[in-house]
Scaffold this motif. Structure first.
Motif, PDB file in Angstrom:
ATOM      1  N   VAL A   1       0.514  -0.945   0.195  1.00  0.00           N
ATOM      2  CA  VAL A   1       0.023   0.212  -0.705  1.00  0.00           C
ATOM      3  C   VAL A   1       0.649   1.429  -0.165  1.00  0.00           C
ATOM      4  O   VAL A   1       0.768   1.948  -0.346  1.00  0.00           O
ATOM      5  N   VAL A   2       1.600   0.856   0.970  1.00  0.00           N
ATOM      6  CA  VAL A   2       2.673   2.606   1.229  1.00  0.00           C
ATOM      7  C   VAL A   2       3.159   2.759  -0.323  1.00  0.00           C
ATOM      8  O   VAL A   2       3.861   4.157  -1.181  1.00  0.00           O
ATOM      9  N   ALA A   3       4.096   1.061  -1.127  1.00  0.00           N
ATOM     10  CA  ALA A   3       4.774   1.673  -2.507  1.00  0.00           C
ATOM     11  C   ALA A   3       4.103   2.153  -3.222  1.00  0.00           C
ATOM     12  O   ALA A   3       4.602   2.632  -3.912  1.00  0.00           O
ATOM     13  N   SER A   4       3.514   1.246  -3.685  1.00  0.00           N
ATOM     14  CA  SER A   4       2.284   1.773  -4.527  1.00  0.00           C
ATOM     15  C   SER A   4       2.637   2.880  -5.020  1.00  0.00           C
ATOM     16  O   SER A   4       1.981   3.986  -5.663  1.00  0.00           O
ATOM     17  N   PRO A  17      -8.159   4.660  -8.511  1.00  0.00           N
ATOM     18  CA  PRO A  17      -7.674   3.450  -9.113  1.00  0.00           C
ATOM     19  C   PRO A  17      -6.644   2.590  -9.317  1.00  0.00           C
ATOM     20  O   PRO A  17      -6.138   1.854  -9.414  1.00  0.00           O
ATOM     21  N   LEU A  18      -5.707   4.106  -9.649  1.00  0.00           N
ATOM     22  CA  LEU A  18      -4.182   2.961  -9.462  1.00  0.00           C
ATOM     23  C   LEU A  18      -3.367   2.597  -8.582  1.00  0.00           C
ATOM     24  O   LEU A  18      -2.867   1.991  -8.767  1.00  0.00           O
ATOM     25  N   TRP A  19      -4.042   3.595  -7.757  1.00  0.00           N
ATOM     26  CA  TRP A  19      -3.067   3.344  -6.483  1.00  0.00           C
ATOM     27  C   TRP A  19      -3.243   1.545  -6.365  1.00  0.00           C
ATOM     28  O   TRP A  19      -2.804   0.948  -5.758  1.00  0.00           O
ATOM     29  N   GLY A  20      -5.168   1.126  -6.171  1.00  0.00           N
ATOM     30  CA  GLY A  20      -4.702  -0.262  -5.405  1.00  0.00           C
ATOM     31  C   GLY A  20      -4.367  -0.444  -6.695  1.00  0.00           C
ATOM     32  O   GLY A  20      -4.393  -1.395  -6.383  1.00  0.00           O
ATOM     33  N   GLU A  21      -4.784  -0.632  -8.011  1.00  0.00           N
ATOM     34  CA  GLU A  21      -4.050  -1.721  -8.824  1.00  0.00           C
ATOM     35  C   GLU A  21      -2.484  -1.239  -8.364  1.00  0.00           C
ATOM     36  O   GLU A  21      -2.536  -2.627  -9.099  1.00  0.00           O
ATOM     37  N   VAL A  71       0.178  -5.386 -16.628  1.00  0.00           N
ATOM     38  CA  VAL A  71       0.050  -4.539 -17.798  1.00  0.00           C
ATOM     39  C   VAL A  71      -1.261  -4.053 -18.684  1.00  0.00           C
ATOM     40  O   VAL A  71      -1.980  -3.162 -18.443  1.00  0.00           O
ATOM     41  N   THR A  72      -1.857  -5.404 -19.111  1.00  0.00           N
ATOM     42  CA  THR A  72      -3.223  -5.183 -18.928  1.00  0.00           C
ATOM     43  C   THR A  72      -4.099  -3.958 -18.537  1.00  0.00           C
ATOM     44  O   THR A  72      -4.581  -3.284 -18.015  1.00  0.00           O
ATOM     45  N   LEU A  73      -4.428  -4.605 -17.287  1.00  0.00           N
ATOM     46  CA  LEU A  73      -5.590  -3.954 -16.382  1.00  0.00           C
ATOM     47  C   LEU A  73      -4.594  -2.214 -16.084  1.00  0.00           C
ATOM     48  O   LEU A  73      -5.763  -1.282 -16.126  1.00  0.00           O
ATOM     49  N   ILE A  74      -3.868  -1.851 -16.080  1.00  0.00           N
ATOM     50  CA  ILE A  74      -3.604  -1.056 -16.465  1.00  0.00           C
ATOM     51  C   ILE A  74      -3.515   0.135 -17.218  1.00  0.00           C
ATOM     52  O   ILE A  74      -3.946   0.892 -17.194  1.00  0.00           O
ATOM     53  N   ARG A  75      -3.608  -0.541 -18.509  1.00  0.00           N
ATOM     54  CA  ARG A  75      -3.709  -0.182 -19.716  1.00  0.00           C
ATOM     55  C   ARG A  75      -4.828   0.131 -19.989  1.00  0.00           C
ATOM     56  O   ARG A  75      -5.194   0.800 -21.054  1.00  0.00           O
ATOM     57  N   ASN A  76      -5.641  -0.815 -19.545  1.00  0.00           N
ATOM     58  CA  ASN A  76      -7.067  -1.104 -19.965  1.00  0.00           C
ATOM     59  C   ASN A  76      -7.611   0.597 -19.150  1.00  0.00           C
ATOM     60  O   ASN A  76      -8.433   1.169 -19.595  1.00  0.00           O
ATOM     61  N   GLN A 134     -11.119 -10.267 -15.350  1.00  0.00           N
ATOM     62  CA  GLN A 134     -10.126 -11.519 -15.533  1.00  0.00           C
ATOM     63  C   GLN A 134      -8.749 -10.998 -15.433  1.00  0.00           C
ATOM     64  O   GLN A 134      -8.014 -11.222 -13.993  1.00  0.00           O
ATOM     65  N   GLN A 135      -8.342 -10.142 -15.426  1.00  0.00           N
ATOM     66  CA  GLN A 135      -7.064  -9.422 -14.791  1.00  0.00           C
ATOM     67  C   GLN A 135      -6.995  -9.535 -13.042  1.00  0.00           C
ATOM     68  O   GLN A 135      -5.935  -9.644 -12.159  1.00  0.00           O
ATOM     69  N   LEU A 136      -7.995  -8.852 -12.470  1.00  0.00           N
ATOM     70  CA  LEU A 136      -8.511  -8.516 -11.383  1.00  0.00           C
ATOM     71  C   LEU A 136      -7.865 -10.300 -10.180  1.00  0.00           C
ATOM     72  O   LEU A 136      -8.372 -10.361  -9.728  1.00  0.00           O
ATOM     73  N   ILE A 137      -8.838 -10.686 -11.112  1.00  0.00           N
ATOM     74  CA  ILE A 137      -9.514 -12.099 -10.565  1.00  0.00           C
ATOM     75  C   ILE A 137      -7.763 -12.845 -10.452  1.00  0.00           C
ATOM     76  O   ILE A 137      -7.310 -13.480  -9.428  1.00  0.00           O
TER      77      ILE A 137
END
Length: 330
Positions: free
Chosen positions: A171-174, A197-201, A266-271, A282-285
């Motif tokens: 959590v801290v590093a992200s 949302p990117l922080w969580g991802e 990569v797919t999660l952040i790009r999308n 799918q990426q979250l799962i």
């Protein structure tokens, strides 16, 4: 001398694996079953298929085709009614150059004019679409290094509370990384909307790699770090497809990518950034499974005596572990 030779042999093996994986995945940028939409049959598309391997998806009209591109189902398509080549720019850096050129070549031979339409354009903050891949690479390194350093400090591969500590670290590093990439460098668009949302991802990707590392370290000790590097850096990183997209990878790399953290990250952040958060389930799962399963296994190994047969080998040699963790990620 024996220790030196063993060390050099390990370096040779790692180098051999790395040169094989990176070169085999990227030396020939050739489409293999490129997802491509069409709104009817056309001699132009048939001609292009002679040179480009495509997986054709039929659509009723250009609006449906563009919607599918926005869902990342296809890399673009061709409207046979208007002879329009539709390119989804954010899906691939390579396809926007190759596919129009192929259709232009076919149009000259067949004497049919073509038009072009570019959708899902990349922002000026990231005109080549490299930011998701760069960020995930940093998260991978931070994940396996963090797990390794935590193991060093506890002295055991699976110490009590290590899962909780690694979750806090993620959590801290992200947050730190996101503050640098977003508000600091403005490397992605709409920082205000995308930051949360990117922080969580970011945390999910980092923690997935950390849990994988911790699980392997629990099972095989310091060599767990070495195996993690092979899985996520030597195999996982090439299988993301980079800015060219998965369709330009050989079949083997297209197969293993979706089961490893880097491709999913990569797919999660790009999308999230360039496709309005579409097609990320799918990426979250997959990433969540790495976290949950890894956390369960590490907890079991930390509190139980599942690894009773290993005896004192469960203690980590810090010098050995430091050497393994210092392996350049590539």
């Amino acid at each position: 001398m024996r220790k030196v030779l063993v060390g050099l042999l390990i370096a040779l093996v790692m180098g051999t694996i790395m040169v094989t994986t990176y070169v085999s995945a990227n030396h020939g940028v050739v489409a293999r079953n490129l997802p491509w939409g069409v709104t009817g049959s056309s001699a132009l598309t048939s001609a292009v298929q002679q040179d480009v391997s495509m997986k054709i998806y039929p659509y009723a009209d250009q609006a449906d085709l563009e919607n599918a591109a926005g869902q990342t189902t296809i890399y673009g398509g061709f409207n046979a009614q208007t002879n329009t080549v539709v390119i989804s720019e954010a899906a691939s850096l390579w396809a926007p150059g190759v596919m129009p050129a192929e259709y232009l070549k076919a149009s000259r031979v067949l004497g049919q004019p073509v038009h072009f339409s570019v959708i899902n354009t990349l922002p000026q903050e990231d005109p080549e679409g490299v930011v998701p891949g760069l960020v995930v690479f940093v998260l991978m390194v931070a994940g396996y290094l963090g797990s390794t350093m935590a193991m060093q400090r506890t002295g055991k591969a699976a110490a009590h509370l290590r899962v909780t500590i690694m979750a806090g670290y993620a959590v801290v590093a992200s947050l730190v990384f996101n503050l640098i990439v977003g508000p600091g460098l403005h490397a992605y668009p709409e920082v205000g909307a995308n930051f949360w949302p990117l922080w969580g991802e970011f945390a999910l990707v980092l923690l997935a790699v950390a849990m994988l590392t911790g699980t392997l370290q629990s099972l095989i000790g310091p060599l767990g770090t070495l195996l993690t590097v092979v899985l996520v850096v030597f195999l996982g990183n090439p299988s993301t497809g980079g800015v060219n997209g998965t369709a330009y990878l050989p079949a083997f790399w297209q197969f293993i990518g979706p089961i490893l953290p880097p491709w999913n990250g990569v797919t999660l952040i790009r999308n999230t950034l360039y496709f309005h958060g579409n097609s990320i389930t799918q990426q979250l799962i997959v990433l969540s499974l790495y976290v949950v399963v890894g956390a369960i296994l590490m907890t079991v190994f930390g509190w139980g005596r599942v690894l009773w047969w290993r005896g004192p080998k469960n203690t980590i040699d810090r010098a050995e572990e430091t050497g393994i963790a210092a392996i350049p990620p590539g």
